[in-house]
Scaffold this active site. Structure first.
Site, PDB file in Angstrom:
ATOM      1  N   SER A 142      44.472  65.851  65.670  1.00 35.95           N
ATOM      2  CA  SER A 142      43.636  64.932  66.426  1.00 35.95           C
ATOM      3  C   SER A 142      43.954  63.513  65.998  1.00 35.95           C
ATOM      4  CB  SER A 142      42.157  65.238  66.162  1.00 35.95           C
ATOM      5  OG  SER A 142      41.316  64.223  66.659  1.00 35.95           O
ATOM      6  N   TYR A 156      35.073  67.797  60.853  1.00 30.92           N
ATOM      7  CA  TYR A 156      36.189  67.741  61.787  1.00 30.92           C
ATOM      8  C   TYR A 156      37.290  66.834  61.249  1.00 30.92           C
ATOM      9  CZ  TYR A 156      38.557  67.421  66.335  1.00 30.92           C
ATOM     10  OH  TYR A 156      39.473  67.471  67.354  1.00 30.92           O
TER      11      TYR A 156
END
Length: 249
Positions: A142, A156
């Site tokens: 990401s 995350y």
């Protein structure tokens, strides 16, 4: 989709392949002639993606897998057989992600899906790739694995930051065996994972984001690159990047 023969004879296994970025990767790889096997927990979603690929002339099948279960991952790998291209697209997050409110069980689950699942999946294919002297591994991290973004949350961000290290370890240890790994770090993409945010982005904000197909195209490019080429890391974003401007919605 027009099927070419760029990846003819290759088998691609996409975990998290039923929807979003994984499905887009599966469609692109199938369009290049690869036999794609998609895995995930939701059988109905997997079946719809397989049908879409098959209707377009591609070769696709599904093997249901919960990446939280190592035995299921191993059994799926044994059922599929030789894997030339592995794409790990499974990932999760939770709405309550700030440290002040993050639940320990949620932390564990995010680590298990985003990081441990990637490791276990990779380990099931490395031996076969090593024996054949070739293999391509793509792990979707990401933008939050490249630089910190408060909206991502601690769990995350921590897991996505770990994935580049995992991929580079593969390149260090397995590059001499013909195996290459790419850590792909896209900025926001307009997929259903955005709905896990406490305040999901508006339609206007989503319109500026990457499309799933954009990421699928890049994964197809990585997989079809000359065997002597390794894209260690790729960071990508839309031109109108929400992270570079005051957020709308």
């Amino acid at each position: 989709m027009t099927v070419t023969n760029t990846l003819s004879g290759k088998t691609a296994w996409i975990l998290g392949g039923g929807s979003g970025l994984g499905a887009a990767a599966a469609e692109n790889l199938a369009a290049q002639g690869a036999r794609v096997v998609i895995s995930g927990r939701r059988v109905d979603v997997l079946d719809r993606t397989v049908k879409r690929i098959s209707d377009a002339g591609g070769k696709a099948s599904a093997v249901s897998v919960d990446v939280l279960e190592k035995d299921q991952v191993k059994a799926a790998a044994e059922k599929i057989g030789a894997v030339d291209i592995l794409v790990y697209s499974s990932g999760t997050n939770v709405p309550r992600r700030r440290l002040a409110e993050l639940d320990g069980n949620d932390w564990d689950r995010i680590v298990d899906v985003n990081l441990n699942g990637a490791l276990h999946s990779i380990q099931t294919v490395l031996s076969g790739m090593r024996q054949r002297g070739t293999g391509t591994i793509v792990v979707i991290s990401s933008w939050a694995g490249w630089r910190m973004e408060p909206v991502a949350g601690a769990a995350y961000s921590a897991t996505k930051h770990a994935l580049p290290a995992l991929c580079e370890t593969i390149n260090i240890e397995e590059g001499p065996n013909g195996i290459r790994a790419t850590c792909l770090m896209p900025a926001e993409a307009n997929t259903e994972v955005l709905d896990t945010r406490a305040n999901p982005p508006s339609t206007e904000a989503r319109a500026k984001m990457l499309r799933a197909a954009d990421i699928g195209d890049i994964i197809g490019y990585i997989a079809s690159a000359p065997v002597g080429v390794c894209f260690n890391q790729i960071v990508m974003s839309p031109v109108r990047n929400n992270f570079y401007a005051p957020r709308v919605g």
